[in-house]
Design a protein around this motif. Structure first.
Motif, PDB file in Angstrom:
ATOM      1  N   ALA A  38       0.814  -1.221   0.000  1.00 16.87           N
ATOM      2  CA  ALA A  38       0.000   0.000   0.000  1.00 16.87           C
ATOM      3  C   ALA A  38       0.845   1.267   0.000  1.00 16.87           C
ATOM      4  N   THR A  39       2.061   1.192   0.535  1.00 12.97           N
ATOM      5  CA  THR A  39       2.878   2.407   0.634  1.00 12.97           C
ATOM      6  C   THR A  39       3.407   2.885  -0.706  1.00 12.97           C
ATOM      7  N   VAL A  40       3.365   2.046  -1.746  1.00 15.62           N
ATOM      8  CA  VAL A  40       3.897   2.475  -3.047  1.00 15.62           C
ATOM      9  C   VAL A  40       2.861   3.227  -3.870  1.00 15.62           C
ATOM     10  N   LEU A  41       1.614   3.190  -3.446  1.00 18.45           N
ATOM     11  CA  LEU A  41       0.537   3.818  -4.214  1.00 18.45           C
ATOM     12  C   LEU A  41       0.404   5.276  -3.795  1.00 18.45           C
ATOM     13  N   ARG A  42       1.256   6.116  -4.356  1.00 13.65           N
ATOM     14  CA  ARG A  42       1.267   7.536  -4.000  1.00 13.65           C
ATOM     15  C   ARG A  42       0.128   8.258  -4.716  1.00 13.65           C
ATOM     16  N   ASP A  63       1.978   9.128  -8.343  1.00 16.14           N
ATOM     17  CA  ASP A  63       2.768   8.124  -9.042  1.00 16.14           C
ATOM     18  C   ASP A  63       2.865   6.893  -8.160  1.00 16.14           C
ATOM     19  N   VAL A  64       3.594   5.898  -8.636  1.00 17.68           N
ATOM     20  CA  VAL A  64       3.878   4.690  -7.854  1.00 17.68           C
ATOM     21  C   VAL A  64       5.359   4.724  -7.531  1.00 17.68           C
ATOM     22  N   ARG A  65       5.700   4.554  -6.232  1.00 17.80           N
ATOM     23  CA  ARG A  65       7.107   4.683  -5.871  1.00 17.80           C
ATOM     24  C   ARG A  65       7.394   3.917  -4.582  1.00 17.80           C
ATOM     25  N   GLY A  66       8.510   3.157  -4.573  1.00 16.09           N
ATOM     26  CA  GLY A  66       8.867   2.405  -3.380  1.00 16.09           C
ATOM     27  C   GLY A  66      10.323   2.018  -3.380  1.00 16.09           C
ATOM     28  N   SER A 118      -0.117  20.719  -3.753  1.00 19.16           N
ATOM     29  CA  SER A 118       1.173  20.364  -4.327  1.00 19.16           C
ATOM     30  C   SER A 118       1.073  19.019  -5.042  1.00 19.16           C
ATOM     31  N   GLY A 119       1.994  18.792  -5.964  1.00 16.85           N
ATOM     32  CA  GLY A 119       2.040  17.529  -6.687  1.00 16.85           C
ATOM     33  C   GLY A 119       2.050  17.746  -8.180  1.00 16.85           C
ATOM     34  N   HIS A 120       3.017  17.131  -8.864  1.00 16.36           N
ATOM     35  CA  HIS A 120       3.185  17.409 -10.292  1.00 16.36           C
ATOM     36  C   HIS A 120       1.947  17.031 -11.088  1.00 16.36           C
ATOM     37  N   SER A 143       3.825  14.676   2.916  1.00 11.72           N
ATOM     38  CA  SER A 143       4.482  14.465   1.634  1.00 11.72           C
ATOM     39  C   SER A 143       3.827  13.302   0.905  1.00 11.72           C
ATOM     40  N   ASN A 144       3.678  13.435  -0.412  1.00  6.98           N
ATOM     41  CA  ASN A 144       3.164  12.336  -1.211  1.00  6.98           C
ATOM     42  C   ASN A 144       4.265  11.465  -1.793  1.00  6.98           C
TER      43      ASN A 144
END
Length: 463
Positions: free
Chosen positions: A7-11, A14-17, A301-303, A418-419
């Motif tokens: 679940a923590t990668v689902l920003r 974007d997706v990030r981990g 905020s957020g691209h 922060s996202n």
């Protein structure tokens, strides 16, 4: 067949981990299947794929492509490059969507994916929908093909096309990120004298962390500008979608200050237009947009958020403190540090002044940089909710568009989740140092009341 993401990668955008811990090839494959499913159900058939210079990127790109073609879309591989190069490919090739494998400005162990579908930002509920499709195994099936396209030269030529500025002596630092080869080619097409450092792509980031909004990461660039007596310096993040700058005296020109410079020529061409900036940006930027006859719009905020807002408001320019800058006049509406750098050079030229003079003439406000406070991923959102509840109970003047932006007699302070990191971010701005100290103390008090002790005791002060 199905897949569950950590679940923590689902920003939010974007997706990030952390590769090997929360993110790996199986996630890339599943993301490819889910994204291809969304593309096909939207009537699309072709997806451009690029990747940044991180050590894990080639493996993730391979797995991503396997997932995409397994769900029946055709893939156009554009190879190594900055994220804006992928966005450029999505905007100019005969494709319906794009995916960039990138960890952006995060530490070397991170990686992830930024996506665009039908020239629009893919974020928020779209990201959660990918996870829903994967968990249900609700994937289209097929047998897509893979071709390649070399877009770098077309991209660089387009960046430089119609350049209308003076030739300056400029330092460039792509920070060993994916933008290095693009910048080396770009400076060959621009007038002036250019000095490029850290252009070799190296996913270990051996010279410094690839985040140009942290002043310490621009120390090398500052030395270069000082030693060569250059006019100014430009810094880039790991995937080339965020711009940082220093003037000829080595002073930071923050993202909202860059927007103050970029807005003037844009509003000259598009009088009365909306100009979009994020909640972290200085009041001085919003005031400047009004003074120039524009209509300031504050967003989260957020691209991806800013990209969507650009389209929603029909704005020619948007930007945020973190250095994501979006042009929709004579460009495609995506965040591109290379293009923003070209437009900055043009804006300085048009002003008839040096960047050092322009920076010196900006309002003398006392501000913090963006302060990052490490907080567990599962806790950070709750802390913001707690702070907002207390502020509303105290009848504070709060803008809750993205966290809490609180206006007081001294100025304003901001606390938000922060996202992209397991952190809260904070910022404050006042007319004098005493006021700034009170604002920072107010943030510290709110954090302490939520069980986060002394976040600024190690020197998180004004910048």
């Amino acid at each position: 067949m199905s897949h569950r993401f950590d679940a923590t990668v689902l920003r939010d955008y974007d997706v990030r981990g952390v590769v090997g811990a929360t993110l790996g090839p199986a996630d890339a494959d599943a993301l490819g299947r889910s994204f291809a499913t969304r593309v096909r159900r939207a009537g699309g058939a072709r997806v451009a794929v690029g990747f940044d210079g991180r050590i894990s990127s080639p493996v993730l790109e391979t797995a991503l492509i396997e997932g995409l073609i397994a769900s029946g879309v055709d893939v156009v591989r554009i190879g190594l490059g900055p994220t804006p190069q992928l966005y450029f490919a999505e905007a100019t090739l005969a494709v319906d969507a794009g995916v960039q494998v990138t960890g952006s400005h995060n530490p070397a162990a991170y990686n992830g994916f930024k996506m665009v579908l039908g020239h629009r930002a893919f974020y928020g509920g779209d990201i959660q929908d990918l996870a829903r499709l994967a968990a249900a195994g609700d994937w289209e099936a097929g047998a897509g093909t893979v071709t390649t396209a070399d877009v770098r030269e077309n991209y660089v030529q387009r960046l430089a096309r119609g350049f209308a500025g003076n030739g300056y002596r400029i330092g460039w630092d792509p920070a060993n990120g994916a933008a290095g080869p693009v910048i080396e080619r770009l400076v060959q097409l621009l007038p002036g004298e250019h000095h490029v450092i850290n252009a070799d792509v190296d996913g270990t980031f051996p010279n410094h962390h690839p985040d140009p909004t942290v002043e310490a990461n621009l120390d090398q660039l500052k030395r270069l500008v000082a030693e060569r007596r250059l006019d100014f310096g430009l810094g880039f993040d790991g995937d080339g979608d965020r711009l940082g700058a220093i003037d000829g005296e080595g002073r930071m020109v923050w993202g909202d200050q860059l927007m103050m410079l970029l807005a003037e020529p844009v509003l000259r061409r598009h009088p009365g237009s909306p100009i979009i900036a994020d909640v972290k940006s200085s009041d001085a930027l919003f005031d400047r947009i009004r003074d120039l006859g524009g209509r300031p719009v504050m967003t989260r905020s957020g691209h991806s958020v800013l990209k969507a807002a650009l389209s929603e408001h029909g704005a020619p320019l948007a930007g945020e403190l973190s250095g994501h800058i979006f042009f929709a006049d004579d460009w495609h509406g995506f965040d591109d540090a290379q293009y923003a750098a070209v437009r900055l050079i043009e804006a300085v030229s048009a002003s008839g002044r040096t960047l050092t003079e322009l920076r010196g003439a900006m309002p003398a406000l006392c501000t913090t940089p963006e302060l990052r406070i490490p907080v567990d991923e599962a806790r950070k959102w709750a802390v913001v909710d707690e702070v907002l509840a207390r502020l509303h109970a105290d009848a504070a003047e709060v803008n809750a568009i993205d966290g809490a932006r609180v206006t007081t007699a001294d100025g304003w302070w901001l606390l938000r989740a922060s996202n992209t990191e397991a952190a809260l971010t904070a910022r404050a701005e006042a007319r004098d140092e005493a006021g700034l100290a009170r604002l920072v103390a107010a943030i510290g008090d709110q954090l302490a009341r939520s069980g986060i002790a002394d976040p600024f005791g190690a020197g998180g002060g004004a910048g």
